[in-house]
Design a protein around this motif. Structure first.
Motif, PDB file in Angstrom:
ATOM      1  N   GLU A   1       9.542 -11.557  -0.259  1.00 32.67           N
ATOM      2  CA  GLU A   1       8.626 -12.244   0.645  1.00 32.67           C
ATOM      3  C   GLU A   1       9.284 -12.845   1.877  1.00 32.67           C
ATOM      4  O   GLU A   1       8.603 -13.157   2.839  1.00 32.67           O
ATOM      5  CB  GLU A   1       7.859 -13.316  -0.121  1.00 32.67           C
TER       6      GLU A   1
ATOM      7  N   HIS B   1       4.896  -4.328  -1.964  1.00 35.39           N
ATOM      8  CA  HIS B   1       4.244  -3.012  -1.855  1.00 35.39           C
ATOM      9  C   HIS B   1       5.237  -1.864  -2.011  1.00 35.39           C
ATOM     10  O   HIS B   1       5.041  -0.971  -2.850  1.00 35.39           O
ATOM     11  CB  HIS B   1       3.511  -2.898  -0.505  1.00 35.39           C
TER      12      HIS B   1
ATOM     13  N   ASN C   1       8.344 -10.809   4.921  1.00 37.68           N
ATOM     14  CA  ASN C   1       6.986 -10.296   4.997  1.00 37.68           C
ATOM     15  C   ASN C   1       6.192 -11.042   6.070  1.00 37.68           C
ATOM     16  O   ASN C   1       6.131 -12.272   6.075  1.00 37.68           O
ATOM     17  CB  ASN C   1       6.305 -10.425   3.629  1.00 37.68           C
ATOM     18  N   GLU C   2       5.578 -10.293   6.954  1.00 31.54           N
ATOM     19  CA  GLU C   2       4.824 -10.870   8.073  1.00 31.54           C
ATOM     20  C   GLU C   2       3.676 -11.770   7.601  1.00 31.54           C
ATOM     21  O   GLU C   2       3.452 -12.843   8.157  1.00 31.54           O
ATOM     22  CB  GLU C   2       4.276  -9.732   8.944  1.00 31.54           C
ATOM     23  N   ASN C   3       2.940 -11.356   6.583  1.00 28.20           N
ATOM     24  CA  ASN C   3       1.830 -12.166   6.086  1.00 28.20           C
ATOM     25  C   ASN C   3       2.312 -13.489   5.511  1.00 28.20           C
ATOM     26  O   ASN C   3       1.675 -14.527   5.688  1.00 28.20           O
ATOM     27  CB  ASN C   3       1.024 -11.400   5.034  1.00 28.20           C
TER      28      ASN C   3
ATOM     29  N   LYS D   1      -4.374 -19.257   3.943  1.00 22.23           N
ATOM     30  CA  LYS D   1      -4.610 -18.515   5.175  1.00 22.23           C
ATOM     31  C   LYS D   1      -5.989 -17.883   5.195  1.00 22.23           C
ATOM     32  O   LYS D   1      -6.662 -17.875   6.220  1.00 22.23           O
ATOM     33  CB  LYS D   1      -3.520 -17.445   5.329  1.00 22.23           C
ATOM     34  N   SER D   2      -6.400 -17.324   4.058  1.00 19.73           N
ATOM     35  CA  SER D   2      -7.703 -16.656   4.010  1.00 19.73           C
ATOM     36  C   SER D   2      -8.283 -16.755   2.606  1.00 19.73           C
ATOM     37  O   SER D   2      -7.623 -17.202   1.676  1.00 19.73           O
ATOM     38  CB  SER D   2      -7.560 -15.185   4.410  1.00 19.73           C
TER      39      SER D   2
ATOM     40  N   ILE E   1      -5.422  -5.619  -2.509  1.00 21.43           N
ATOM     41  CA  ILE E   1      -4.422  -6.405  -1.774  1.00 21.43           C
ATOM     42  C   ILE E   1      -3.049  -5.745  -1.694  1.00 21.43           C
ATOM     43  O   ILE E   1      -2.171  -6.238  -0.996  1.00 21.43           O
ATOM     44  CB  ILE E   1      -4.282  -7.806  -2.391  1.00 21.43           C
ATOM     45  N   CYS E   2      -2.866  -4.634  -2.387  1.00 24.46           N
ATOM     46  CA  CYS E   2      -1.539  -4.003  -2.438  1.00 24.46           C
ATOM     47  C   CYS E   2      -0.974  -3.699  -1.051  1.00 24.46           C
ATOM     48  O   CYS E   2       0.225  -3.854  -0.830  1.00 24.46           O
ATOM     49  CB  CYS E   2      -1.587  -2.721  -3.269  1.00 24.46           C
ATOM     50  N   GLY E   3      -1.800  -3.256  -0.134  1.00 19.25           N
ATOM     51  CA  GLY E   3      -1.325  -2.876   1.187  1.00 19.25           C
ATOM     52  C   GLY E   3      -0.669  -4.007   1.959  1.00 19.25           C
ATOM     53  O   GLY E   3       0.201  -3.778   2.797  1.00 19.25           O
ATOM     54  N   LYS E   4      -1.059  -5.233   1.691  1.00 21.98           N
ATOM     55  CA  LYS E   4      -0.504  -6.390   2.407  1.00 21.98           C
ATOM     56  C   LYS E   4       0.541  -7.140   1.591  1.00 21.98           C
ATOM     57  O   LYS E   4       1.096  -8.130   2.051  1.00 21.98           O
ATOM     58  CB  LYS E   4      -1.628  -7.351   2.792  1.00 21.98           C
ATOM     59  N   CYS E   5       0.811  -6.688   0.390  1.00 19.15           N
ATOM     60  CA  CYS E   5       1.731  -7.390  -0.504  1.00 19.15           C
ATOM     61  C   CYS E   5       3.186  -7.157  -0.093  1.00 19.15           C
ATOM     62  O   CYS E   5       3.575  -6.040   0.276  1.00 19.15           O
ATOM     63  CB  CYS E   5       1.514  -6.902  -1.937  1.00 19.15           C
TER      64      CYS E   5
END
Length: 164
Positions: free
Chosen positions: A30, A159, A33-35, A76-77, A152-156
């Motif tokens: 993490e 991934h 990771n950008e998110n 965040k969301s 959610i896998c794509g943003k994990c």
């Protein structure tokens, strides 16, 4: 491996047990990771007047507490809202086990200017006891749980590791 279950572990349990296993085993993806970085930036720049990041026993880390015994978690969301709700319920449960009563809780979503109230019921306490027991079992596993594809896998952050 320490014998404690943290608020982050509860959160990851409801997000993805595989991610939780990686976290428990100190496989950290993490930091770049950008998110995750956006979430940290949001946390640092939201609610600046409040005392923030109240760490209790290195188990729970409350984003901030307002007067009137109201604890807050910043997210965040609402994409993984259930996990956030259970994380906050765990905070309430953990503090109740240590004699702190009369707390209320909210999850704040500053980007959409909304919040939700989180309460702890007796049924929630039973569920949290089961969750903690499941996490303790997961800590003993030598391999991560089987991969289960989720939205959610794509943003994990994990991934690439899961999709190798």
């Amino acid at each position: 491996m320490e014998n404690r279950v943290t608020g982050v572990m509860i959160y990851y349990y409801f997000v993805c047990k595989r991610k939780l296993w990686y976290f428990i085993n100190e496989i950290n993806m993490e930091s770049d990771n950008e998110n995750v970085m956006l979430g940290k930036l949001l946390d640092e720049n939201s609610y600046r007047r409040d005392d923030k990041h109240i760490n209790i026993d290195n188990v729970i880390n409350i984003d901030f507490i307002k007067e009137h015994q109201e604890l807050h978690e910043i997210k965040k969301s609402k994409a993984i809202e259930e996990a956030g709700i259970w994380q906050v319920k765990y905070y309430l449960y953990y503090l109740k086990q240590r004699g702190v009563k009369g707390l209320t809780a909210k999850i704040d979503y500053p980007l959409i200017k909304k919040n939700i109230v989180v309460e702890l019921s007796e049924d929630d306490e039973v569920q949290l006891q089961k969750t903690v027991a499941d996490i303790e079992k997961l800590k003993m596993q030598e391999q991560p749980p089987a991969f289960e594809k989720q939205k959610i896998c794509g943003k994990c952050a994990y991934h690439d590791l899961c999709f190798i």
